[in-house]
Design a protein around this motif. Structure first.
Motif, short mmCIF file in Angstrom:
data_model
loop_
_atom_site.label_atom_id
_atom_site.label_comp_id
_atom_site.label_asym_id
_atom_site.label_seq_id
_atom_site.Cartn_x
_atom_site.Cartn_y
_atom_site.Cartn_z
N UNK A 61 -4.69 14.17 5.94
CA UNK A 61 -4.90 13.67 6.68
C UNK A 61 -5.02 12.26 6.19
N UNK A 62 -5.75 10.92 6.76
CA UNK A 62 -5.77 9.89 6.18
C UNK A 62 -7.16 9.12 6.14
N UNK A 63 -7.52 8.51 5.68
CA UNK A 63 -8.49 7.47 6.46
C UNK A 63 -8.71 5.53 6.30
N UNK A 64 -9.10 5.55 6.74
CA UNK A 64 -8.76 4.14 7.32
C UNK A 64 -10.44 3.42 7.85
N UNK A 65 -10.74 1.92 6.54
CA UNK A 65 -12.03 1.32 6.73
C UNK A 65 -11.89 0.38 6.97
N UNK A 66 -11.76 -0.31 8.46
CA UNK A 66 -12.23 -1.83 8.44
C UNK A 66 -13.14 -2.75 9.74
N UNK A 67 -13.19 -3.76 8.91
CA UNK A 67 -14.94 -4.25 9.63
C UNK A 67 -14.88 -4.58 11.30
N UNK A 68 -13.84 -4.94 10.93
CA UNK A 68 -13.75 -4.96 12.64
C UNK A 68 -13.25 -3.74 13.79
N UNK A 69 -12.75 -2.95 12.99
CA UNK A 69 -12.39 -1.77 14.37
C UNK A 69 -13.44 -0.54 13.71
N UNK A 70 -13.58 -0.18 12.66
CA UNK A 70 -14.74 0.46 12.23
C UNK A 70 -13.58 1.18 11.06
N UNK A 71 -13.78 3.03 10.69
CA UNK A 71 -13.24 3.85 9.70
C UNK A 71 -12.97 5.06 10.84
N UNK A 72 -12.54 5.82 10.36
CA UNK A 72 -12.01 7.32 10.47
C UNK A 72 -10.82 8.14 9.91
N UNK A 73 -10.43 8.98 10.85
CA UNK A 73 -9.45 9.15 10.08
C UNK A 73 -7.96 9.38 11.04
N UNK A 74 -6.67 9.75 10.17
CA UNK A 74 -5.55 9.52 11.15
C UNK A 74 -4.96 10.71 10.55
N UNK A 75 -3.76 10.63 11.73
CA UNK A 75 -3.15 12.43 11.27
C UNK A 75 -1.81 11.30 10.83
N UNK A 76 -1.31 12.68 9.81
CA UNK A 76 -0.39 12.17 8.72
C UNK A 76 1.16 11.75 9.99
N UNK A 98 0.89 -1.13 0.02
CA UNK A 98 -0.05 0.08 0.13
C UNK A 98 0.78 1.41 -0.22
N UNK A 99 2.00 1.09 0.01
CA UNK A 99 3.18 2.67 0.30
C UNK A 99 3.01 2.97 1.74
N UNK A 100 1.82 2.79 2.90
CA UNK A 100 1.47 3.11 4.14
C UNK A 100 0.50 2.27 4.79
N UNK A 101 0.61 2.68 6.22
CA UNK A 101 0.49 2.14 6.67
C UNK A 101 0.09 2.99 8.59
N UNK A 102 -1.07 3.40 8.70
CA UNK A 102 -1.06 3.92 9.75
C UNK A 102 -1.52 3.16 11.05
N UNK A 103 -1.72 4.16 12.73
CA UNK A 103 -1.65 3.38 13.19
C UNK A 103 -3.00 4.05 14.13
N UNK A 104 -4.38 3.48 14.23
CA UNK A 104 -5.42 3.09 15.49
C UNK A 104 -5.34 3.03 16.65
N UNK A 105 -6.80 3.58 17.60
CA UNK A 105 -6.26 2.74 18.79
C UNK A 105 -7.92 1.56 18.41
N UNK A 106 -7.61 0.64 19.33
CA UNK A 106 -8.84 -0.35 18.93
C UNK A 106 -8.17 -1.13 20.40
#
Length: 329
Positions: A84-99, A53-61
């Motif tokens: 800003x970056x966005x994510x969508x995951x069936x287990x975690x949900x979706x939202x924004x991630x800071x650069x 994907x070229x990049x990977x963010x971190x979210x709290x779960x």
């Protein structure tokens, strides 16, 4: 209850391509080592996301930060980097991630995520083609002679004989009329032999080493050309790929530093030692033959040793001759 394990052989070139794609990706995800993640967080997922994907963010779960597939969103900054970056995951949900919570695959991925899919697919197709060529060559090597005849009965008898041999029969029968008939000829086939098979195997190994070089991983492609490689040539091979792997490492270190500051983590990344190049020249095989530019001979020091041996022998002979002369006198 009994479970039966079935084996599905890879038959088509498309299946081989997918096989090599997974194999090459499985090799790449072990190039870098990560520390500071929770024990149940797979580092392979982090590296796989960066590579594909070229990049990977971190979210709290569930009270911990985990790596997450993400993509650029919103308007870019004046330098055309995503704000800003966005994510969508069936287990975690979706939202924004800071650069500041995003790690990139290399130093240019902040502008346009540079995934490795094209390179992986290219070499997966090449390796699959080499595998198909090897299979064809192995099958063609079985046929050493071909029978030529105009008689249909002879054709049936010869086909039966070849079929029995191919099926592993210990014995087979052929009519005498078929073997001694005037119309039957046994001709040798033109086979490439073991040299051609060796060339295909070397080509496959060469393609694999070229793939590693594409990602900045040191691969000794010159070793396939000759048995001994000069130390200077090894250094030249190291200098070229090390720039890429250092860029990938630098991007990961910089991203880990931002994530640590933003989320309070303690991520660390390093290159897997098994992919490191040799720094100590003493570890390189010093038994290297250097050809003489004028004569083309190899100067390995054996000639001087042989000369010393000849001198010793000549001295011994002269001593014996001297004693013989004295005894005669």
């Amino acid at each position: 209850m009994k479970y039966k394990v079935t084996f599905n052989p890879i038959r088509t070139e498309e299946e081989l391509t997918e096989h090599y794609r997974k194999h090459l990706l499985n090799h790449l995800v072990t190039v870098f080592q990560w520390e500071g993640l929770d024990e149940d967080v797979p580092t392979e997922y982090l590296e796989m996301t960066l590579l594909l994907n070229g990049c990977c963010g971190f979210v709290k779960w569930e009270g911990k930060y985990i790596p997450m597939l993400c993509n650029p969103a919103d308007k870019p900054d004046p330098y055309f980097r995503a704000t800003s970056y966005i994510y969508a995951n069936p287990a975690v949900g979706n939202g924004n991630i800071s650069p500041n919570a995003v790690i990139f695959n290399d130093m240019l991925s902040a502008w346009f995520p540079r995934d490795c899919n094209e390179v992986i697919d290219k070499y997966a197709h090449l390796l699959a083609a080499a595998e198909v060529s090897l299979r064809i060559a192995l099958k063609n090597a079985r046929l050493t002679h071909i029978a030529v005849t105009d008689n249909e009965d002879d054709v049936a008898n010869i086909n039966k004989m070849f079929a029995d041999v191919a099926n592993g029969a210990l014995a087979t029968t052929v009519s005498t009329k078929t073997l001694i008939g005037d119309g039957l000829k046994i001709l040798p086939t033109v086979t490439n032999g073991t040299d051609y098979l060796r060339q295909i195997c070397e080509s496959r190994e060469y393609l694999y080493n070229l793939f590693l070089s594409e990602f900045g991983i040191h691969a000794n492609t010159a070793a396939l050309k000759r048995e001994r490689v000069l130390t200077g040539e090894i250094d030249m091979q190291i200098e070229k790929p090390m720039f890429n792997i250092e860029s990938m490492l630098q991007a990961r270190e910089k991203g880990a530093e931002k994530v640590n500051k933003e989320l309070g983590l303690n991520l660390k990344v390093s290159i897997n030692p098994k992919f490191m190049y040799v720094e100590d020249e003493s570890e390189v095989n010093e038994d290297v033959s250097t050809p003489d530019l004028e004569t083309g001979d190899e100067d390995t020091g054996n000639q001087s040793d042989a000369a010393d041996t000849d001198n010793d022998v000549s001295d011994g002979d002269s001593g014996d001759n001297g004693r013989d002369t004295e005894s005669k006198s």
